[in-house]
Design a protein around this motif. Structure first.
Motif, mmCIF file in Angstrom:
data_model
loop_
_atom_site.group_PDB
_atom_site.id
_atom_site.type_symbol
_atom_site.label_atom_id
_atom_site.label_comp_id
_atom_site.label_asym_id
_atom_site.label_seq_id
_atom_site.Cartn_x
_atom_site.Cartn_y
_atom_site.Cartn_z
ATOM 1 N N ASP A 235 -25.349 65.005 72.267
ATOM 2 C CA ASP A 235 -25.663 64.944 71.147
ATOM 3 C C ASP A 235 -24.358 65.673 69.696
ATOM 4 O O ASP A 235 -23.730 65.169 69.755
ATOM 5 C CB ASP A 235 -27.074 65.827 70.985
ATOM 6 N N LYS A 238 -21.026 63.805 71.251
ATOM 7 C CA LYS A 238 -21.130 62.162 70.442
ATOM 8 C C LYS A 238 -20.811 61.891 68.204
ATOM 9 O O LYS A 238 -20.294 61.074 67.921
ATOM 10 C CB LYS A 238 -22.967 60.853 70.553
ATOM 11 N N ALA A 239 -21.284 62.959 68.482
ATOM 12 C CA ALA A 239 -21.607 63.067 66.316
ATOM 13 C C ALA A 239 -19.914 63.594 66.484
ATOM 14 O O ALA A 239 -19.425 62.755 65.685
ATOM 15 C CB ALA A 239 -22.308 64.398 65.525
ATOM 16 N N ALA A 242 -18.196 60.206 66.617
ATOM 17 C CA ALA A 242 -18.139 59.527 65.790
ATOM 18 C C ALA A 242 -16.986 59.729 64.555
ATOM 19 O O ALA A 242 -16.881 58.441 64.487
ATOM 20 C CB ALA A 242 -19.246 59.298 65.839
ATOM 21 N N THR A 263 -19.822 53.072 74.397
ATOM 22 C CA THR A 263 -20.213 54.217 72.960
ATOM 23 C C THR A 263 -20.074 53.120 71.201
ATOM 24 O O THR A 263 -19.974 53.730 70.218
ATOM 25 C CB THR A 263 -18.797 55.101 73.269
ATOM 26 N N ARG A 266 -22.187 53.705 68.771
ATOM 27 C CA ARG A 266 -22.164 54.818 68.226
ATOM 28 C C ARG A 266 -20.696 54.557 67.040
ATOM 29 O O ARG A 266 -20.550 55.068 66.058
ATOM 30 C CB ARG A 266 -22.085 55.906 68.282
ATOM 31 N N ALA A 270 -19.584 54.610 63.111
ATOM 32 C CA ALA A 270 -19.504 55.361 62.483
ATOM 33 C C ALA A 270 -18.464 54.625 61.793
ATOM 34 O O ALA A 270 -17.983 55.177 60.712
ATOM 35 C CB ALA A 270 -19.079 55.919 63.146
#
Length: 315
Positions: A235, A238-239, A242, A263, A266, A270
């Motif tokens: 997680d 992924k943050a 983005a 992907t 996300r 973003a």
């Protein structure tokens, strides 16, 4: 900070406009499919999970339509024979423009010949003319003979990895004919996550001096930072991914090779969020929002824009 004194070139790939002043057009997002470790790939002989591939393409189309951010796919292949299978599948599945991602120049040339044979030059983005190519002039001649219209030129200097080094590298390639195409967009070569800033600064320098659309494979920086998943979990990775790609969309990027198409759910939000912030940053600088109806801010915040412009008119 964002407005360029030099006129900015806008190119059209199929129906996609790329380039211009910051915020004038949403950035083009280019996904990767059939890359190494892509779970839909069975082998490198052109066997893959076709229903899943269609599903992924449909999701990108949906996100593109809802955000106003244009998109295409770059298909990775190890051989011309493999590339032909992916090209045939893709053109049967979608009307989006596309590219082929092949590092070996000879194999890339074979795949490009197939594109030309099919008459798909209008929809094809050649990726790319690079500083590592041994015969740039010969490559340019071959591409022009095939009727190739749209090319990526990759800018990087091993001896000078600063933003200025990327400009010098680009100018050398342009002197060898790399700029003699209908569309020329510049990939400023992301090498790792922190040096992504050098690519973004190079975008600004190149746009200011030459007016060419610039961008990069910002996923190179994020996905190569393997330790991020250990440090922050999946997680957290992924943050981070983005944030970097959304931030890049604010800082002088006309396009983004955003990584695996899986992907997209996300990356599109973003980049849309980044571009919305860019729009209001530009409004503060220029006192206007471009008229383009596909801008994410116009898609999602029309009422806010109405109040903003009405207030400006009263003043």
């Amino acid at each position: 900070m964002f407005r360029f004194n030099r006129e900015q070139k806008v190119f059209t790939i199929d129906k996609i406009k790329v380039g211009g002043q910051a915020g004038e057009n949403p950035p083009l997002l280019i996904a990767s499919m059939f890359h190494n470790k892509d779970r839909i790939v069975t082998d490198r002989k052109g066997n893959f999970d076709r229903p899943k591939a269609v599903e992924l393409i449909r999701k990108q189309e949906e996100l593109s339509a809802s955000t106003g951010i244009p998109s295409m796919v770059a298909m990775v292949a190890n051989s011309a024979e493999e590339a032909k299978i992916y090209i045939d599948f893709y053109r049967e599945t979608t009307t989006m423009a596309f590219g082929i991602d092949m590092w070996v120049a000879e194999k890339r040339a074979e795949a490009t010949e197939y594109v030309a044979k099919l008459g798909l030059q209008d929809k094809f983005l050649y990726n790319s003319i690079t500083p590592w190519d041994k015969d740039v002039k010969g490559q340019v001649r071959k591409l022009k003979d095939l009727g190739i219209k749209h090319v990526v030129v990759q800018a990087f200097d091993d001896a000078d990895q600063t933003p200025g080094g990327r400009l010098k590298s680009l100018e050398k390639l342009l002197d060898q004919g790399a700029g003699d195409f209908e569309t020329v967009i510049v990939d400023t070569s992301v090498m790792n996550m922190p040096s992504t800033s050098f690519s973004l600064i190079a975008n600004r320098i190149i746009k200011e001096k030459l007016g060419l659309p610039c961008g990069g494979a910002y996923s190179n920086g994020t996905h190569m930072w393997k330790e991020a998943k250990t440090i922050w979990s999946l997680d957290g990775f992924k943050a981070m991914d983005a944030v970097v790609q959304g931030m890049a969309s604010v800082l002088w990027s006309d396009f983004n090779f955003y990584g695996p198409i899986v992907t997209a759910p996300r990356i599109f939000p973003a980049v849309a969020a980044g571009h919305i912030l860019l729009s209001t940053l530009l409004y503060d600088e220029t006192k206007r929002i471009p008229d383009n109806p596909d801008l994410p801010i116009r898609k999602y915040f029309g009422e806010f824009l109405g109040k903003l412009t009405a207030g400006a008119a009263r003043k």
